[in-house]
Design a protein around this motif. Structure first.
Motif, PDB file in Angstrom:
ATOM      1  N   PHE A 174       0.803  -1.230   0.000  1.00  0.00           N
ATOM      2  CA  PHE A 174       0.000   0.000   0.000  1.00  0.00           C
ATOM      3  C   PHE A 174       0.836   1.280   0.000  1.00  0.00           C
ATOM      4  O   PHE A 174       0.409   2.285  -0.585  1.00  0.00           O
ATOM      5  N   PRO A 175       2.009   1.352   0.641  1.00  0.00           N
ATOM      6  CA  PRO A 175       2.812   2.579   0.516  1.00  0.00           C
ATOM      7  C   PRO A 175       3.195   2.904  -0.920  1.00  0.00           C
ATOM      8  O   PRO A 175       3.197   4.087  -1.316  1.00  0.00           O
ATOM      9  N   ASP A 176       3.527   1.917  -1.738  1.00  0.00           N
ATOM     10  CA  ASP A 176       3.814   2.172  -3.151  1.00  0.00           C
ATOM     11  C   ASP A 176       2.583   2.710  -3.870  1.00  0.00           C
ATOM     12  O   ASP A 176       2.687   3.598  -4.732  1.00  0.00           O
ATOM     13  N   CYS A 177       1.417   2.183  -3.505  1.00  0.00           N
ATOM     14  CA  CYS A 177       0.168   2.678  -4.088  1.00  0.00           C
ATOM     15  C   CYS A 177      -0.042   4.145  -3.745  1.00  0.00           C
ATOM     16  O   CYS A 177      -0.443   4.941  -4.600  1.00  0.00           O
ATOM     17  N   LEU A 178       0.226   4.518  -2.494  1.00  0.00           N
ATOM     18  CA  LEU A 178       0.055   5.918  -2.091  1.00  0.00           C
ATOM     19  C   LEU A 178       1.038   6.832  -2.815  1.00  0.00           C
ATOM     20  O   LEU A 178       0.679   7.958  -3.196  1.00  0.00           O
ATOM     21  N   ASP A 179       2.269   6.371  -3.016  1.00  0.00           N
ATOM     22  CA  ASP A 179       3.247   7.188  -3.737  1.00  0.00           C
ATOM     23  C   ASP A 179       2.802   7.443  -5.181  1.00  0.00           C
ATOM     24  O   ASP A 179       2.871   8.587  -5.681  1.00  0.00           O
TER      25      ASP A 179
END
Length: 324
Positions: A174-179
């Motif tokens: 999910f952090p990659d998705c937010l970026d």
């Protein structure tokens, strides 16, 4: 008849299996009657609440994707056997956490547990009875009972393990998705267009996160409000981080604050949490490595160090002690 059961082990085993099946059947009938009463009460309670709207909004595509297991569960229920669990809502949430979002998933899970209870002891009995010298009755009874308990609890362990793996994959991706979403929003896209773009880009790298985002985009395009779509996203994911993210987006949408700044702050927090989890696992490695070191290497090192002294004692000290 008594002499037959006294002299024939196969007859004794057959009688015990029949008695076991009768007891299980009577217990299951009693539990089934209690479950049906609870189901009727829960259905009457649902009629007076607004939760019945979820059943009316089921999509035609979900109804068409009925597997053979769901059809088998319906056939068994049509014969009078209720597969509804007494804690149906809790079981449904557990199945959603494991990735099984079908409405018939709890019934299929209950059916698999029932089959495993009888399947594992049955396979063991078939293997044992085909041997030329079968084990004793007590051994068969104990092993069959253990296998029945394993068939009852193994599906629970499988669902729990799968839910943990799914949660870990979502949290890590999910952090990659937010970026990526932050880059899209800063480039001028809206929240819906950014989620659509990110969902299509992350199909291979993080398929679970991509599926969640795409389902949310489809709900927004179908006419759902942002609050409803984001809350359903949190319910589908069943992860605390995504629930917090959905709450932040709902508050930003209501208060009119910048979504880009919200995404930037939350993405930094999730990356920091991911780094802290990685450091925690790295710090646990010395403790985990010490166990095989103590078990395997320490006895070998002690043996190597003590071997010369042991040989000298056998050759010189022991003969002197016995006067040789």
């Amino acid at each position: 008849m008594i002499d037959l059961f006294a002299n024939s082990p196969v007859a004794r085993i057959t009688l015990l299996i029949a008695l076991f099946a009768v007891v299980v059947f009577l217990a299951f009938v009693g539990l089934n009657a209690i479950a049906q009463r609870r189901t009727v009460r829960a259905g009457l309670k649902e009629i007076s609440t607004t939760e019945t709207q979820e059943s009316s909004t089921a999509s035609l595509r979900a109804r068409e994707r009925e597997t053979a297991w769901s059809q088998l569960a319906k056939m068994i229920e049509s014969s009078g056997l209720n597969l509804t669990d007494t804690k149906d809502q809790r079981l449904r949430e557990k199945m959603v956490q494991a990735g099984y979002t079908s409405p018939s998933a709890p019934r299929i899970f209950t059916l698999v547990r029932l089959l495993m209870i009888f399947l594992l002891p049955g396979i063991y009995l078939l293997i044992v009875l085909t041997r030329p010298d079968p084990p004793g009755f007590l051994t068969i009874y104990i092993v069959g009972s253990i296998l029945g308990l394993m068939g009852l609890y193994l599906p629970n362990l499988f669902i729990t393990a799968k839910a943990d793996r799914r949660r870990e994959q979502i949290v890590n991706g999910f952090p990659d998705c937010l970026d990526l979403m932050l880059v899209c929003i800063e480039a001028g896209l809206g929240i819906e267009a950014a989620m659509d773009r990110v969902g299509r880009e992350m199909v291979r790298s993080h398929p679970l996160v991509s599926k969640l985002i795409q389902v949310t985009v489809l709900q927004l395009r179908a006419g759902a409000t942002r609050e409803e779509a984001f809350r359903k996203l949190a319910d589908m994911a069943s992860v605390d981080e995504i629930r917090s993210f959905s709450t932040l987006l709902i508050q930003s949408d209501k208060l009119g604050t910048s979504i880009a700044s919200t995404l930037r702050t939350y993405a930094a927090e999730m990356r920091e949490k991911r780094r802290m989890r990685a450091e925690e696992k790295a710090h646990r490695l010395p403790v985990l490595i010490s166990i095989p070191l103590v078990v395997f290497m320490l006895p070998t090192m002690i043996g190597v160090m003590m071997l010369p002294a042991s040989i000298r004692m056998v050759r010189e000290i022991f003969p002197m002690m016995i006067g040789g």
